[in-house]
Design an enzyme around this catalytic site. Structure first.
Site, PDB file in Angstrom:
ATOM      1  N   LYS A 212     -19.583 -21.042 -10.456  1.00 37.88           N
ATOM      2  CA  LYS A 212     -18.772 -20.871 -11.663  1.00 37.88           C
ATOM      3  C   LYS A 212     -17.382 -20.371 -11.295  1.00 37.88           C
ATOM      4  O   LYS A 212     -16.368 -20.834 -11.842  1.00 37.88           O
ATOM      5  CB  LYS A 212     -19.460 -19.860 -12.576  1.00 37.88           C
ATOM      6  CG  LYS A 212     -19.053 -19.955 -14.035  1.00 37.88           C
ATOM      7  CD  LYS A 212     -19.827 -21.054 -14.712  1.00 37.88           C
ATOM      8  CE  LYS A 212     -19.578 -21.084 -16.202  1.00 37.88           C
ATOM      9  NZ  LYS A 212     -20.467 -22.028 -16.868  1.00 37.88           N
TER      10      LYS A 212
ATOM     11  N   ASP B 159     -23.032 -20.123 -22.024  1.00 40.05           N
ATOM     12  CA  ASP B 159     -24.223 -20.903 -22.365  1.00 40.05           C
ATOM     13  C   ASP B 159     -24.291 -21.189 -23.861  1.00 40.05           C
ATOM     14  O   ASP B 159     -24.832 -22.211 -24.279  1.00 40.05           O
ATOM     15  CB  ASP B 159     -25.491 -20.161 -21.921  1.00 40.05           C
ATOM     16  CG  ASP B 159     -25.501 -19.895 -20.433  1.00 40.05           C
ATOM     17  OD1 ASP B 159     -25.300 -20.849 -19.669  1.00 40.05           O
ATOM     18  OD2 ASP B 159     -25.673 -18.733 -20.031  1.00 40.05           O
TER      19      ASP B 159
ATOM     20  N   GLY C 248     -32.409 -22.165 -29.098  1.00 36.69           N
ATOM     21  CA  GLY C 248     -32.107 -20.953 -28.358  1.00 36.69           C
ATOM     22  C   GLY C 248     -30.634 -20.636 -28.445  1.00 36.69           C
ATOM     23  O   GLY C 248     -29.973 -20.930 -29.458  1.00 36.69           O
ATOM     24  N   ALA C 249     -30.086 -20.062 -27.379  1.00 35.98           N
ATOM     25  CA  ALA C 249     -28.685 -19.634 -27.394  1.00 35.98           C
ATOM     26  C   ALA C 249     -27.747 -20.810 -27.628  1.00 35.98           C
ATOM     27  O   ALA C 249     -26.866 -20.760 -28.493  1.00 35.98           O
ATOM     28  CB  ALA C 249     -28.349 -18.938 -26.086  1.00 35.98           C
ATOM     29  N   ALA C 250     -27.919 -21.885 -26.853  1.00 31.19           N
ATOM     30  CA  ALA C 250     -27.019 -23.036 -26.989  1.00 31.19           C
ATOM     31  C   ALA C 250     -27.194 -23.705 -28.351  1.00 31.19           C
ATOM     32  O   ALA C 250     -26.208 -24.034 -29.028  1.00 31.19           O
ATOM     33  CB  ALA C 250     -27.274 -24.030 -25.873  1.00 31.19           C
TER      34      ALA C 250
ATOM     35  N   GLU D 126     -23.089 -15.078 -18.412  1.00 28.78           N
ATOM     36  CA  GLU D 126     -23.675 -16.303 -17.873  1.00 28.78           C
ATOM     37  C   GLU D 126     -25.172 -16.128 -17.631  1.00 28.78           C
ATOM     38  O   GLU D 126     -25.604 -15.136 -17.038  1.00 28.78           O
ATOM     39  CB  GLU D 126     -22.989 -16.643 -16.542  1.00 28.78           C
ATOM     40  CG  GLU D 126     -23.323 -17.999 -15.999  1.00 28.78           C
ATOM     41  CD  GLU D 126     -22.566 -19.099 -16.702  1.00 28.78           C
ATOM     42  OE1 GLU D 126     -23.008 -20.258 -16.613  1.00 28.78           O
ATOM     43  OE2 GLU D 126     -21.532 -18.818 -17.332  1.00 28.78           O
ATOM     44  N   ASP D 127     -25.953 -17.098 -18.109  1.00 29.40           N
ATOM     45  CA  ASP D 127     -27.384 -17.169 -17.782  1.00 29.40           C
ATOM     46  C   ASP D 127     -28.124 -15.876 -18.108  1.00 29.40           C
ATOM     47  O   ASP D 127     -28.924 -15.369 -17.309  1.00 29.40           O
ATOM     48  CB  ASP D 127     -27.570 -17.536 -16.311  1.00 29.40           C
ATOM     49  CG  ASP D 127     -27.083 -18.954 -16.004  1.00 29.40           C
ATOM     50  OD1 ASP D 127     -26.862 -19.712 -16.962  1.00 29.40           O
ATOM     51  OD2 ASP D 127     -26.929 -19.293 -14.824  1.00 29.40           O
TER      52      ASP D 127
ATOM     53  N   TYR E 181       0.859  -1.185   0.000  1.00 29.40           N
ATOM     54  CA  TYR E 181       0.000   0.000   0.000  1.00 29.40           C
ATOM     55  C   TYR E 181       0.894   1.234   0.000  1.00 29.40           C
ATOM     56  O   TYR E 181       1.951   1.257  -0.619  1.00 29.40           O
ATOM     57  CB  TYR E 181      -0.968  -0.067   1.188  1.00 29.40           C
ATOM     58  CG  TYR E 181      -2.144   0.852   1.039  1.00 29.40           C
ATOM     59  CD1 TYR E 181      -2.927   0.842  -0.116  1.00 29.40           C
ATOM     60  CD2 TYR E 181      -2.478   1.745   2.042  1.00 29.40           C
ATOM     61  CE1 TYR E 181      -4.004   1.693  -0.269  1.00 29.40           C
ATOM     62  CE2 TYR E 181      -3.560   2.602   1.905  1.00 29.40           C
ATOM     63  CZ  TYR E 181      -4.310   2.580   0.742  1.00 29.40           C
ATOM     64  OH  TYR E 181      -5.372   3.427   0.597  1.00 29.40           O
TER      65      TYR E 181
END
Length: 461
Positions: free
Chosen positions: A168, A236, A270-272, A210-211, A113
């Site tokens: 995660k 995903d 979908g996304a996947a 994520e998600d 510091y």
């Protein structure tokens, strides 16, 4: 029937008579309910009574309650406490910050510091690129969510999404030695999400989205990739696609087919599903038909579709197949499911070609029963850990980010994703391959390094 799982481990503190018969009755009663005993430990003894800790895996909350009632009904047994091991593992969260440089004296303080830290701040101000070496940016990823598409739970919000984001972060550290931190955002607005992530980016070496629900996840990722100078990865989409391609590379070896020749049915667009289709096509797939709730996607019928689903409809299904998922299985070689559970019965797979490959990845309930599917398919994989061939994103993202942080690559191209997939597939030698071993296990220590090495080789090419 769903099998008992570590997700529903119950920990019971019991007071029982101090006899071998009493303890044996505990085990027998537990087994009679269908639970699996993990341990029976004596915590304390006092004359004719014992304090016993019993842990057991159950199927779900109702099964746990059934077990507690059965144990409590045993003569002479008192249930003092009922604990849920999964909840206990989350008390206070699953991650913590620790210092890499302990402070023992004034000299240490002066370096870590003030006043010494000012020299480092000035060095970064004069040469901004040095932040990658002199701060946590060198090895830290933000795990960003808005909580709109969490596991199979859907839109549960940022606070309820936190246990997943923490998990995660644990996986990043455990498997890739990458420091990761959850960033849960209390907004669903794509522009706000983009602005916030851009604002916090100076502290991080990468962003793991994520998600976040489709279709906005596509636009958020694209914008952030364009506007940031660090890698942005939507797990995903691309994590699932990487591991799916890795598994398919090895499954096709088992059945002696080429990706260019097989007909692939994709349940879930979908996304996947979109990411899987694009990556498989980049790897040579020529015949993919995607199925949503209303049936097969076809370029001739795109009215009302968002631009991402429209792209998929217009760039897949070369034979212009119509109808529902069951009809689409006729003459198919590969079924990949990233949709919802129990869409099919095992006998529905009879119409697929010989040497069929089935990846039923919906969690926790696959699109088709994996045990029954094995009667009709040469290779079966799921997203679950209690069946062979688990297609799990943990095989991809830790090693991928390890390689990205090591090399400084910022552009996550399709070719890079393919390199990661071949890295995972290559962990299993041709001599090791079998119908029940097409993908490494989650705890195979070779995987993350193989993926990271593939990324490093890609950076050098």
């Amino acid at each position: 029937m769903v099998q008992p799982s570590p997700s529903y481990t119950v920990a019971l503190r019991l007071e029982v008579p101090a006899s071998q018969k009493a303890v044996a009755t505990l085990v027998d009663t537990t087994a009679a309910t269908g639970a699996i005993v993990n341990g029976v430990d004596v915590a304390d003894a006092d004359g004719n009574r014992l304090i016993v800790d019993l842990t057991a895996d159950t199927r779900d909350s109702a099964h746990r309650a059934e077990l507690v009632r059965a144990i409590g009904a045993i003569e002479g047994v008192t249930v003092n406490n009922v604990g849920d091991s999964t909840f206990l593992a989350h008390v206070g969260g699953k991650i913590a910050i620790t210092s890499k440089y302990p402070i023992h004296n004034r000299r240490d303080l002066a370096r870590v510091y003030t006043p010494g830290v000012a020299r480092v701040c000035k060095a970064i101000y004069d040469h901004p690129e040095r932040a990658r070496q002199l701060t946590i940016k060198k090895n830290t990823v933000a795990v960003v969510t808005d909580g709109t598409a969490v596991l199979g739970l859907g839109d549960i919000g940022p606070s309820a999404a936190m246990p997943v984001m923490e998990g995660k972060a644990v996986l990043f550290k455990q498997f890739g030695n990458v420091d990761a931190w959850p960033v849960a955002l209390d907004t669903k607005d794509p522009e706000e999400i983009i602005a916030i992530v851009k604002a916090i980016a100076p502290a991080y070496g990468g962003i793991n989205l994520e998600d976040i629900a489709a279709p906005k996840c596509f636009d958020i990722e694209a914008r952030l990739r364009e506007e940031l100078d660090i890698p942005v990865f939507h797990d995903d989409q691309h994590g699932t696609a990487i591991v799916t391609l890795a598994a398919l590379i090895n499954a096709l070896k088992i059945v002696g087919k080429r990706i260019e020749d097989v007909r692939i049915v994709l349940s879930g667009v979908g996304a996947a599903g979109s990411a899987i289709a694009k990556l498989l096509m980049a790897h040579g797939a020529t015949d993919i038909v995607g199925y949503g709730r209303t049936g097969a996607l076809d370029g001739a019928h795109t009215e009302g579709m968002n631009e991402h689903r429209k792209w998929l409809a217009e760039n897949t299904n070369p034979r212009h197949v119509t109808g529902d998922l069951k009809e689409g299985l006729v003459g198919a070689d590969v079924l990949i499911g990233v949709s919802s559970g129990n869409l099919l019965k095992p006998e529905d797979l009879k119409v697929m070609n010989d040497g069929a490959i089935v990846f039923a990845m919906a969690n926790p309930t696959p699109e088709v029963d994996p045990i029954g599917a094995a009667d009709h398919a040469a290779v079966v994989a799921t997203g679950r850990s209690d069946f062979p061939n688990q297609i799990n994103n943990v095989l991809a993202f830790p090693g991928l980010f390890r390689g990205l942080l090591d090399t400084g690559i910022t552009n996550i191209s399709t070719e890079l994703l393919r390199a990661a997939a071949t890295g995972i597939a290559g962990v299993i030698s041709d001599d090791e391959l079998s119908p029940v071993f097409i993908i490494p296990g989650a705890f195979d220590t070779r995987v993350a390094e193989s993926v990271a090495s593939a990324v490093r080789r890609f950076a050098e090419s």
